[in-house]
Design an enzyme around this catalytic site. Structure first.
Site, mmCIF file in Angstrom:
data_model
loop_
_atom_site.group_PDB
_atom_site.id
_atom_site.type_symbol
_atom_site.label_atom_id
_atom_site.label_comp_id
_atom_site.label_asym_id
_atom_site.label_seq_id
_atom_site.Cartn_x
_atom_site.Cartn_y
_atom_site.Cartn_z
ATOM 1 N N LYS A 135 10.591 7.110 5.274
ATOM 2 C CA LYS A 135 9.138 6.944 5.377
ATOM 3 C C LYS A 135 8.797 5.671 6.146
ATOM 4 O O LYS A 135 8.013 5.691 7.084
ATOM 5 C CB LYS A 135 8.529 6.867 3.964
ATOM 6 C CG LYS A 135 7.113 6.335 3.923
ATOM 7 C CD LYS A 135 6.517 6.420 2.537
ATOM 8 C CE LYS A 135 6.418 5.139 1.778
ATOM 9 N NZ LYS A 135 5.574 4.084 2.333
ATOM 10 N N ASN A 136 9.372 4.561 5.721
ATOM 11 C CA ASN A 136 8.963 3.282 6.306
ATOM 12 C C ASN A 136 9.419 3.114 7.746
ATOM 13 O O ASN A 136 8.892 2.259 8.462
ATOM 14 C CB ASN A 136 9.454 2.114 5.437
ATOM 15 C CG ASN A 136 8.689 2.023 4.131
ATOM 16 O OD1 ASN A 136 7.738 2.773 3.907
ATOM 17 N ND2 ASN A 136 9.097 1.115 3.264
ATOM 18 N N ARG A 177 -1.884 2.080 3.492
ATOM 19 C CA ARG A 177 -1.771 0.752 4.065
ATOM 20 C C ARG A 177 -0.987 0.759 5.382
ATOM 21 O O ARG A 177 -1.240 -0.033 6.283
ATOM 22 C CB ARG A 177 -1.084 -0.186 3.075
ATOM 23 C CG ARG A 177 -0.953 -1.592 3.640
ATOM 24 C CD ARG A 177 -0.408 -2.553 2.626
ATOM 25 N NE ARG A 177 -0.022 -3.796 3.237
ATOM 26 C CZ ARG A 177 -0.790 -4.862 3.345
ATOM 27 N NH1 ARG A 177 -2.007 -4.828 2.871
ATOM 28 N NH2 ARG A 177 -0.347 -5.958 3.919
ATOM 29 N N CYS A 187 -0.475 1.451 -1.711
ATOM 30 C CA CYS A 187 -0.207 1.403 -3.141
ATOM 31 C C CYS A 187 -0.986 0.267 -3.772
ATOM 32 O O CYS A 187 -1.247 -0.749 -3.140
ATOM 33 C CB CYS A 187 1.272 1.173 -3.368
ATOM 34 S SG CYS A 187 2.174 2.688 -3.547
ATOM 35 N N ARG A 210 -2.323 -7.617 -1.692
ATOM 36 C CA ARG A 210 -1.861 -7.206 -0.372
ATOM 37 C C ARG A 210 -2.802 -7.671 0.742
ATOM 38 O O ARG A 210 -3.437 -6.855 1.419
ATOM 39 C CB ARG A 210 -1.638 -5.691 -0.330
ATOM 40 C CG ARG A 210 -0.682 -5.245 -1.415
ATOM 41 C CD ARG A 210 -0.160 -3.862 -1.221
ATOM 42 N NE ARG A 210 0.987 -3.820 -0.330
ATOM 43 C CZ ARG A 210 1.773 -2.772 -0.180
ATOM 44 N NH1 ARG A 210 1.547 -1.687 -0.836
ATOM 45 N NH2 ARG A 210 2.784 -2.791 0.642
ATOM 46 N N PRO A 211 -2.896 -8.961 0.968
ATOM 47 C CA PRO A 211 -3.761 -9.457 2.043
ATOM 48 C C PRO A 211 -3.201 -9.112 3.429
ATOM 49 O O PRO A 211 -2.044 -8.701 3.542
ATOM 50 C CB PRO A 211 -3.753 -10.974 1.831
ATOM 51 C CG PRO A 211 -2.520 -11.269 1.061
ATOM 52 C CD PRO A 211 -2.168 -10.033 0.284
ATOM 53 N N ILE A 212 -4.033 -9.303 4.453
ATOM 54 C CA ILE A 212 -3.578 -9.002 5.818
ATOM 55 C C ILE A 212 -3.693 -10.238 6.726
ATOM 56 O O ILE A 212 -3.725 -10.120 7.939
ATOM 57 C CB ILE A 212 -4.327 -7.786 6.430
ATOM 58 C CG1 ILE A 212 -5.829 -8.055 6.546
ATOM 59 C CG2 ILE A 212 -4.070 -6.527 5.638
ATOM 60 C CD1 ILE A 212 -6.542 -7.029 7.435
ATOM 61 N N LEU A 221 -1.587 -12.495 7.626
ATOM 62 C CA LEU A 221 -0.512 -12.717 8.601
ATOM 63 C C LEU A 221 -0.691 -11.820 9.829
ATOM 64 O O LEU A 221 -0.404 -12.228 10.960
ATOM 65 C CB LEU A 221 0.858 -12.473 7.953
ATOM 66 C CG LEU A 221 1.187 -13.375 6.762
ATOM 67 C CD1 LEU A 221 2.506 -12.983 6.119
ATOM 68 C CD2 LEU A 221 1.243 -14.846 7.219
ATOM 69 N N ASP A 226 11.101 -2.162 -3.451
ATOM 70 C CA ASP A 226 10.770 -0.754 -3.670
ATOM 71 C C ASP A 226 11.709 -0.074 -4.676
ATOM 72 O O ASP A 226 11.452 1.054 -5.091
ATOM 73 C CB ASP A 226 10.778 0.023 -2.339
ATOM 74 C CG ASP A 226 9.566 -0.330 -1.481
ATOM 75 O OD1 ASP A 226 8.638 -0.987 -1.985
ATOM 76 O OD2 ASP A 226 9.549 0.045 -0.293
ATOM 77 N N ARG A 276 3.597 10.863 -1.835
ATOM 78 C CA ARG A 276 3.365 10.032 -0.646
ATOM 79 C C ARG A 276 4.691 9.632 0.002
ATOM 80 O O ARG A 276 4.730 9.334 1.198
ATOM 81 C CB ARG A 276 2.608 8.759 -1.035
ATOM 82 C CG ARG A 276 1.138 8.977 -1.344
ATOM 83 C CD ARG A 276 0.435 7.654 -1.478
ATOM 84 N NE ARG A 276 1.042 6.711 -0.538
ATOM 85 C CZ ARG A 276 1.070 5.399 -0.699
ATOM 86 N NH1 ARG A 276 0.521 4.856 -1.735
ATOM 87 N NH2 ARG A 276 1.632 4.635 0.203
#
Ligand code: UD1
Length: 416
Positions: free
Chosen positions: A22-23, A92, A116, A121-123, A125, A304, A397
Site C-alpha cells: 500500500k505505502n 492522508r 487514520c 498528524r500535522p503537515i 514539514l 505500523d 483500507r
C-alpha cells in the site's frame, strides 16, 4: 460486510501470498501525474486506499483502467490541480498528490488531508519543505491553496525523517528547475521504490537509499511499466498472527530485505524464522517470550506493526514494554484487548506495559483505525471462542482480503 467473525484458538498452518505494498503504491500512483503519458503499475493491491487514490486521479482528468495484472494510468489530459473534497479528507496519503500536482499544474487546492485517526498528524514539514522550493500556501474558505509560479530546487533539511514529506520533496523536486538537496530524508523502503519508479521514467536522483538525496530537476519523464513490491506490513501482520495463534506459516514473496527488524523481534519472542527464495517461514513458540520494543523510523521496528505485537504479547510469558516512538495516540486498541481478558497498563501516551495472561477470550470489539483493526483480528485468532470485530472498513483500507488470507492458513474467519 462491516464485521469479521473469528472462531479463535486454531494454530495457523500453510502458506499465503503477500499482496503488493500500500505505502509504495500510493506515492507511485501520485507520481504517474508527473509523467503525462501512459504508465502501467503492476501488483497494486486492490484496497480501499488505492481505490480512493484512483478516483482522485480520475477526478483530476487521468484515464485509469484496471486490468488483471495492474492499473494503466494515462495522465496526459490533466490540467487543473483542484481536488474534490470528499476523496481527500478520507485519506492522508492523498497528501503526496500535493507534491506531484504542484509539479504538474503549479497550483493546487485541497482539503486538510485525513487518514487514520492517530494523533494530530500535522503537515508542517510538508509546508516547510515545499515552501523552500517556491510554493506559497494560503487558506481559502477552509481549503489549502498551494501555488508556485516558479518551482525551483532548494536545500532542505528535515528535522524529522517524515515519510510523506520526503515523498513530496522528491515528487516536486523532479519537476523543479535546478537541483534539490534533501537532508534528513526518510529511509523507508517505499521511498526507495518511489525513486526507482521515477528513475525508470527518466528522472535522476542521487543518494537513493540514504538520508541525503540530490534530485536533479527538470528532466522530461516518460511512461513506464513498473511492479510494486510486496507489502512488508501485511507480511508482518501475518507473521505476528502466527506468533500469537501458534503454528507454522510461509509468507510467500515477503520482502525479506525490508523485514530484518521484524524478523529479529519474532526471534526474540521465541519464534523460529527461516528465509528462502520463496519468502519467510515462521514457526511460533508455545507462548511468546516477553519483549521490550520501541517503534522507530526505518530501519527500526515499524510503528505500523506496534499494535499487532502488543496483541500477541497479551499472552506472552511475562511482562512486555511497548514504546510508540512515532505517533501519539496509537494505543486505541487497549480497551478492546482488555475486553478480551488482556492485562494492560498505559503508563503515558507513548508507553504501555503488557502483563501476559494464559489466554484471551472472544468478545465483540471495534476497529478504530487500520493497523489496530488488523491487530484485533489477530487477537481474535488467538482467543478462545468467538470474536466479532466491527468497523472493518478501516481494515479494508490496507488489506486486500484479510479473511481469505487467514483462511488460507487454516483459520476460521469470515466477513459478515
Ligand atoms: C507514512 C505511512 C504510515 C506510517 C508512517 C511512519 C504512508 C501512506 N503512510 O505515514 O503507514 O505509519 O509513514 O512510518 O506511507 N509529522 C509532523 N509534521 C509533518 C509530517 C509528519 O510532525 O509535516 C510527524 C507525524 O505526526 C508523525 C511522524 O512525523 O508523528 C511520522 O509521520 P510521517 O513519517 O510523515 O508519516 P506519514 O507519511 O503520514
Amino acid at each position: 460486510m462491516d464485521s469479521i467473525r473469528i472462531q479463535g484458538g486454531i494454530a495457523l498452518q500453510g502458506k499465503v501470498r503477500i499482496q503488493g505494498s500500500k505505502n509504495a503504491s500510493l506515492p507511485i500512483l501520485a507520481a504517474t501525474l508527473l509523467v503525462g503519458e501512459r504508465s502501467f503499475i503492476r501488483n497494486c493491491p486492490r484496497i480501499a486506499d488505492v481505490h480512493s487514490m484512483v478516483s482522485l486521479l480520475k477526478s483530476l482528468g487521468c484515464s485509469v483502467c484496471w486490468q488483471e495484472t495492474g492499473i494503466a494510468i494515462d495522465s496526459s489530459k490533466v490540467r487543473r490541480g483542484e481536488m474534490p473534497e470528499d476523496a481527500v479528507t478520507g485519506m492522508r496519503s492523498s497528501l503526496c498528490l500535493l507534491g506531484a500536482l504542484i509539479g504538474r499544474c503549479s497550483e493546487v487546492v485541497m482539503e486538510h488531508p485525513g487518514g487514520c485517526v492517530i494523533g494530530e498528524r500535522p503537515i508542517d514539514l510538508h509546508l516547510y519543505a515545499l515552501g523552500q522550493m517556491g510554493v506559497e500556501f494560503a487558506e481559502e474558505s477552509g481549503r489549502l491553496r498551494a501555488e508556485a509560479s516558479r518551482l525551483h530546487g532548494a536545500y532542505i533539511r528535515l528535522p524529522f525523517p517524515s515519510v510523506g514529506a520526503t515523498e513530496n520533496v522528491i515528487l516536486a523536486g523532479v519537476m523543479a528547475e535546478g537541483d534539490t538537496v534533501l537532508e534528513g530524508a526518510a529511509l523507508e523502503p517505499e521511498i526507495l521504490t518511489l525513486c526507482r519508479f521515477l528513475e525508470n521514467c527518466g528522472a535522476c536522483i542521487e543518494g537513493v537509499g540514504t538520508g541525503r538525496l540530490v534530485i536533479r530537476g527538470g528532466r522530461r519523464l516518460y511512461g513506464t511499466d513498473f511492479t510494486v513490491p510486496a507489502d512488508r506490513i501485511v507480511a508482518g501482520t501475518y507473521l505476528f498472527g502466527c506468533m500469537g495463534a501458534g503454528g507454522c506459516v510461509l509468507l510467500e514473496q515477503a520482502p525479506i530485505e525490508e523485514m530484518y527488524a521484524v524478523m529479529d523481534l519474532a526471534v526474540q519472542m521465541g519464534g523460529k524464522v527461516y528465509t528462502s527464495p520463496e519468502g519467510i517461514c515462521v514457526q511460533a513458540p508455545v507462548r511468546p517470550d516477553p519483549v521490550r520494543v520501541s517503534t522507530k523510523p526505518y530501519p527500526g521496528f515499524p510503528t505500523d506493526l506496534q499494535s499487532v505485537v502488543l496483541a500477541v504479547e497479551t499472552v506472552g510469558r511475562g511482562c512486555s514494554y511497548i514504546e510508540e516512538g512515532i505517533f501519539e495516540n496509537r494505543f486505541r486498541i487497549l480497551g478492546d484487548l482488555c475486553k478480551m481478558g488482556a492485562q494492560l497498563r498505559q503508563r503515558d501516551s507513548r508507553n504501555v506495559t503488557v502483563r501476559g495472561v494464559a489466554s484471551l477470550h472472544g468478545a465483540c470489539v471495534e476497529a478504530k483505525e487500520l493497523r489496530g483493526g488488523a491487530a484485533l483480528v489477530v487477537a481474535g485468532l488467538m482467543a478462545q471462542g468467538e470474536t466479532f470485530v466491527r468497523g472493518c472498513a478501516y481494515i479494508y483500507r490496507g488489506y486486500e482480503n484479510i479473511c481469505r488470507d487467514f483462511r488460507e492458513l487454516g483459520a476460521r474467519v469470515t466477513s459478515v
